[in-house]
Design a protein around this motif. Structure first.
Motif, mmCIF file in Angstrom:
data_model
loop_
_atom_site.group_PDB
_atom_site.id
_atom_site.type_symbol
_atom_site.label_atom_id
_atom_site.label_comp_id
_atom_site.label_asym_id
_atom_site.label_seq_id
_atom_site.Cartn_x
_atom_site.Cartn_y
_atom_site.Cartn_z
ATOM 1 N N SER A 487 26.802 8.160 51.204
ATOM 2 C CA SER A 487 27.865 9.093 50.844
ATOM 3 C C SER A 487 28.435 9.735 52.113
ATOM 4 O O SER A 487 27.769 10.548 52.754
ATOM 5 C CB SER A 487 27.312 10.172 49.910
ATOM 6 N N VAL A 488 29.658 9.385 52.468
ATOM 7 C CA VAL A 488 30.219 9.843 53.745
ATOM 8 C C VAL A 488 30.849 11.230 53.681
ATOM 9 O O VAL A 488 31.046 11.870 54.714
ATOM 10 C CB VAL A 488 31.258 8.831 54.290
ATOM 11 N N ASN A 489 31.175 11.707 52.473
ATOM 12 C CA ASN A 489 31.846 13.008 52.336
ATOM 13 C C ASN A 489 30.923 14.123 51.859
ATOM 14 O O ASN A 489 31.381 15.230 51.583
ATOM 15 C CB ASN A 489 32.998 12.921 51.329
ATOM 16 N N CYS A 490 29.621 13.861 51.771
ATOM 17 C CA CYS A 490 28.729 14.747 51.012
ATOM 18 C C CYS A 490 28.604 16.155 51.574
ATOM 19 O O CYS A 490 28.168 17.062 50.858
ATOM 20 C CB CYS A 490 27.348 14.108 50.891
ATOM 21 N N LEU A 607 20.182 13.217 45.537
ATOM 22 C CA LEU A 607 21.420 12.731 46.144
ATOM 23 C C LEU A 607 21.163 11.508 47.013
ATOM 24 O O LEU A 607 20.106 11.379 47.619
ATOM 25 C CB LEU A 607 22.037 13.832 47.016
ATOM 26 N N PRO A 608 22.151 10.641 47.110
ATOM 27 C CA PRO A 608 22.057 9.547 48.082
ATOM 28 C C PRO A 608 22.152 10.078 49.512
ATOM 29 O O PRO A 608 22.572 11.216 49.737
ATOM 30 C CB PRO A 608 23.259 8.655 47.746
ATOM 31 N N ASP A 609 21.767 9.254 50.470
ATOM 32 C CA ASP A 609 21.865 9.641 51.879
ATOM 33 C C ASP A 609 23.317 9.880 52.273
ATOM 34 O O ASP A 609 24.246 9.288 51.706
ATOM 35 C CB ASP A 609 21.309 8.524 52.776
ATOM 36 N N GLY A 610 23.485 10.736 53.272
ATOM 37 C CA GLY A 610 24.816 11.007 53.807
ATOM 38 C C GLY A 610 24.698 11.993 54.952
ATOM 39 O O GLY A 610 23.735 12.766 55.012
ATOM 40 N N PRO A 620 18.700 17.560 49.361
ATOM 41 C CA PRO A 620 17.335 18.037 49.066
ATOM 42 C C PRO A 620 16.341 17.639 50.155
ATOM 43 O O PRO A 620 15.230 18.152 50.196
ATOM 44 C CB PRO A 620 17.013 17.340 47.739
ATOM 45 N N ARG A 621 16.748 16.736 51.041
ATOM 46 C CA ARG A 621 15.868 16.331 52.147
ATOM 47 C C ARG A 621 16.152 17.130 53.415
ATOM 48 O O ARG A 621 15.430 17.028 54.400
ATOM 49 C CB ARG A 621 16.068 14.832 52.455
ATOM 50 N N GLY A 622 17.251 17.886 53.391
ATOM 51 C CA GLY A 622 17.664 18.609 54.577
ATOM 52 C C GLY A 622 17.680 20.107 54.377
ATOM 53 O O GLY A 622 16.648 20.765 54.371
ATOM 54 N N ASP A 623 18.877 20.642 54.157
ATOM 55 C CA ASP A 623 19.052 22.095 54.186
ATOM 56 C C ASP A 623 18.690 22.825 52.893
ATOM 57 O O ASP A 623 18.414 24.016 52.935
ATOM 58 C CB ASP A 623 20.523 22.420 54.506
ATOM 59 N N TRP A 624 18.747 22.147 51.765
ATOM 60 C CA TRP A 624 18.704 22.908 50.503
ATOM 61 C C TRP A 624 17.596 22.404 49.574
ATOM 62 O O TRP A 624 17.617 21.256 49.154
ATOM 63 C CB TRP A 624 20.045 22.809 49.790
ATOM 64 N N ARG A 625 16.660 23.295 49.306
ATOM 65 C CA ARG A 625 15.589 22.990 48.352
ATOM 66 C C ARG A 625 15.553 24.110 47.319
ATOM 67 O O ARG A 625 15.210 25.242 47.637
ATOM 68 C CB ARG A 625 14.255 22.875 49.081
ATOM 69 N N MET A 626 15.888 23.758 46.100
ATOM 70 C CA MET A 626 16.004 24.773 45.051
ATOM 71 C C MET A 626 15.473 24.190 43.750
ATOM 72 O O MET A 626 15.746 23.032 43.426
ATOM 73 C CB MET A 626 17.486 25.154 44.889
ATOM 74 N N PRO A 627 14.697 24.969 42.991
ATOM 75 C CA PRO A 627 14.228 24.466 41.695
ATOM 76 C C PRO A 627 15.385 24.280 40.725
ATOM 77 O O PRO A 627 16.294 25.115 40.670
ATOM 78 C CB PRO A 627 13.258 25.551 41.216
ATOM 79 N N SER A 628 15.350 23.210 39.977
ATOM 80 C CA SER A 628 16.438 22.914 39.037
ATOM 81 C C SER A 628 16.444 23.853 37.835
ATOM 82 O O SER A 628 17.446 23.931 37.112
ATOM 83 C CB SER A 628 16.336 21.461 38.552
ATOM 84 N N ASP A 629 15.335 24.551 37.619
ATOM 85 C CA ASP A 629 15.257 25.431 36.453
ATOM 86 C C ASP A 629 15.195 26.908 36.858
ATOM 87 O O ASP A 629 14.634 27.747 36.147
ATOM 88 C CB ASP A 629 14.047 25.069 35.583
ATOM 89 N N ALA A 630 15.778 27.248 38.012
ATOM 90 C CA ALA A 630 15.853 28.657 38.431
ATOM 91 C C ALA A 630 16.816 29.424 37.523
ATOM 92 O O ALA A 630 17.794 28.863 37.016
ATOM 93 C CB ALA A 630 16.298 28.755 39.888
ATOM 94 N N ASP A 631 16.536 30.704 37.329
ATOM 95 C CA ASP A 631 17.330 31.544 36.433
ATOM 96 C C ASP A 631 18.388 32.305 37.238
ATOM 97 O O ASP A 631 18.071 32.961 38.232
ATOM 98 C CB ASP A 631 16.403 32.535 35.727
#
Length: 640
Positions: A487-490, A607-610, A620-631
């Motif tokens: 993904s080049v625009n991600c 997400l795919p690589d980009g 999710p492998r780089g800057d942002w790690r967040m639970p999918s079920d956060a309130d």
């Protein structure tokens, strides 16, 4: 301190050499002016009470005593002001003379900080008069009838808020390999004040400005600098009166040099932003040295709601200066093409497969892919560009897509997805007249299936086209346009995509392609999954549904980059978009952003690589790690 902002100022008084009474009258006037402007901290130039260029007059007892008398007058005349002022003067102590900053508030002296590094080269002869603060024999001093802390180990902290803490370094202290402010900031200072006397020679202005800017960046702090003006002695050198307020690498404001009169500049430092980045940057405290600092506590009255004087850019991802914007676009485009080139070389795949809709994102992805193939010396015919008309495709976007592919000399495939989607509706028992999320997502997944299968058949790489703003909002179909092989625009926000396409149009393509790109730039943003209007126009406009991308990019920047809470984001947006969006409109779309950002994390978790190109990435492998079920409850309640 509202929303984490504190107003700081730098003063450049008109002065007379060795005339302490005159100099202090100017100092008092500037303190009162700044107090009316709700400035909370104000720094004056080095040795401003006497003037810096007194020379051997510093050995005259009459000058030193007069400086003390006039300091007493300043304390009396400013006792009704709440701001903290930092004044420069010579202080005689234990058979030594120190070049000092005296910190005052409401008629009281909070502390006295001597200069650490004493220059004695080129035009500077300070060692002839002054001793380094390192050589002080005591840690308290009696001055103007007050016993106050003295030393280079002082930090001044708000007793109600430890985030509001400042340190002082004086002129030359900034120019050494490791300035005192580096240690002060690692020990809690978020603001640094530098009273200076820096003369003007060719090239020094730019270098000085870069020093201040860079030190504020390295220390993740606000840095307030001021220097003596043209009324210092011109026996051998000239002083320009250069004052600056910098924050984390950005210059917020600066004075005009070579003016004969008083100057006062001020701006607001965002302490909340600084603290957030310090916490995030775990390397910040790794090099901390065990230096013992004494905390001097102070109190200040709460300010009434203040109007920000600093500029708040409406488009934080897009430089406002056209030259800087062009450089940014060139840099990003180079990152994109280099990343894709590496992936193509690594996989050894011969073809790239990309879906072309006639919209901005797929256009940028195609431009990146074409440039990458040019760099690798591969024929553009190896780019398999696929347009897949569906129920919502209009003549405008279809024509844009076909014209662009032809102009780029890539291999063109046209695959109409209507029959396949109708068959799928039949298979799952969905009424084709019900234009719901199933109706839309069937089309998105059908297109992705075609691209993936075609890539498998040819031995190619599916190039993703989705951008950062769509990922933040979850405005992509899970395992549909959400998915690709690279993904080049991600990590490019929507507000920047337009400028990238425009930059390519103006700098990298011939007139034929340029004209097509400008047509695409003028086309409304749409997923084109719902049928067009009776007139054949685009009916489903993305920004009518999820809100203006310019607002969402603004929200995303301040929430993710600096951890700003919703109230502050709304406050900043009202300033940035004043006259364009009302407070109610901003809060309406802010709630949409928060709801979607939280609820759509599951799409970002896979997400795919980009490539990351800017300060924000949602990988999710780089800057942002967040639970999918956060309130999102706390965030939404604050908007309310």
């Amino acid at each position: 301190m509202e929303y984490g902002f504190v107003r700081v100022g730098a003063a450049v008084p008109k002065m007379k050499v060795a005339n302490c009474e005159y100099n202090c009258s100017r100092i008092v006037d500037l303190i009162k002016r700044a107090d009316k402007e709700k400035v909370k901290f104000l720094v004056f130039p080095e040795l401003c009470i006497t003037s810096y260029s007194c020379g051997d007059l510093f050995h005259q007892d009459i000058l030193l005593k007069e400086a003390l008398r006039q300091l007493e007058n300043v304390l009396k005349d400013t006792k009704d002001t709440d701001l903290i002022a930092i004044l420069g003067m010579p202080v005689s102590l234990n058979n030594q003379l120190f070049n000092c900053s005296v910190v005052i508030q409401s008629g009281k002296i909070l502390g006295v900080v001597p200069k650490t590094f004493i220059p004695n080269y080129s035009e500077f002869y300070e060692e002839r008069w002054f001793s380094s603060g390192n050589k002080a024999l005591v840690d308290t001093i009696n001055i103007c009838g007050q016993s106050v802390p003295f030393g280079i180990d002082l930090l001044f902290e708000d007793s109600q808020n430890s985030d509001l803490c400042f340190g002082i370094e004086i002129c030359e202290d900034l120019w050494v390999p490791i300035p005192p402010s580096s240690y002060q900031c690692m020990n809690g200072a978020t603001l640094i004040f530098n009273p200076s006397a820096s003369n003007e020679i060719i090239g020094k202005y730019e270098y000085r400005k870069e020093l201040v800017r860079q030190q504020s960046a390295r220390c993740i702090c606000g840095y307030v600098y001021t220097s003596s003006n043209v009324n210092e002695s011109t026996t051998d050198v000239v002083f320009g009166g250069h004052a600056m307020v910098a924050e984390y690498g950005s210059l917020l404001c600066e004075s005009e040099r070579f003016l004969d009169d008083d100057q006062l500049i001020y701006s607001e430092i965002d302490l909340q932003k600084l603290i957030n980045d310090r916490r995030k940057n775990t390397s910040f405290m790794e090099g901390v040295v065990d230096k013992k600092y004494r905390r001097i506590f102070f109190n200040q009255k709460e300010s009434e709601c203040m109007e920000l004087t600093r500029y708040v850019p409406a488009y934080p991802f897009v430089p406002s200066n056209s030259a800087n914007r062009d450089l940014r676009c060139k840099e990003i485009f180079s990152i994109q093409t280099s990343a894709l080139a590496k992936r193509i070389k690594h996989t050894g795949l011969k073809y790239s497969v990309i879906g072309i809709s006639g919209g901005l994102d797929s256009t940028l992805a195609l431009l990146v892919t074409a440039k990458t193939y040019e760099l690798l010396g591969i024929s553009p015919e190896n780019i398999i560009a696929v347009t897949m008309p569906g129920f919502g495709t209009t003549d405008t976007t279809y024509t844009n897509a076909m014209d662009l592919m032809k102009a780029m000399k890539v291999s063109i495939r046209e695959i109409n997805i209507k029959d396949a989607c109708l068959q799928h509706f039949k298979d799952i028992g969905h009424d084709v007249n019900i234009h719901d999320v199933t109706y839309e997502n069937v089309q998105a997944r059908e297109r992705t299936q075609i691209l993936m299968d075609l890539a498998n058949k040819l031995g190619g790489l599916v190039i993703g086209t989705g951008d950062l703003s769509e990922l933040a909002l979850g405005w992509c179909t899970y395992n549909g346009d959400h998915m690709s092989m690279y993904s080049v625009n991600c990590s490019i926000p929507k507000t920047l995509v337009k400028h990238l396409v425009r930059w390519v149009a103006e700098n990298m393509v011939d007139k034929n392609v340029r004209d097509i790109l400008f047509r695409i730039l003028d086309t409304p943003i749409s997923p084109e999954l719902l049928p067009p209007s009776a007139e054949g126009e685009i009916k489903q406009k993305t920004e009518d549904i999820v809100g203006p991308y310019e607002l969402h990019d603004f929200f995303m920047y301040h929430m993710i980059r600096y951890g700003a809470p919703p109230k502050k984001i709304s406050f900043l947006a009202q300033k940035a978009f004043e006259g364009k969006y009302s407070k109610d409109e901003i809060n309406k779309w802010l709630k949409v952003f928060i709801k979607r950002f939280f609820s759509q994390q599951f799409k970002r978790s896979c997400l795919p690589d980009g490539p990351k190109v800017g300060t924000i990435s949602l990988s999710p492998r780089g800057d942002w790690r967040m639970p999918s079920d956060a309130d999102s409850k706390e965030w939404l309640e604050e908007v309310e």
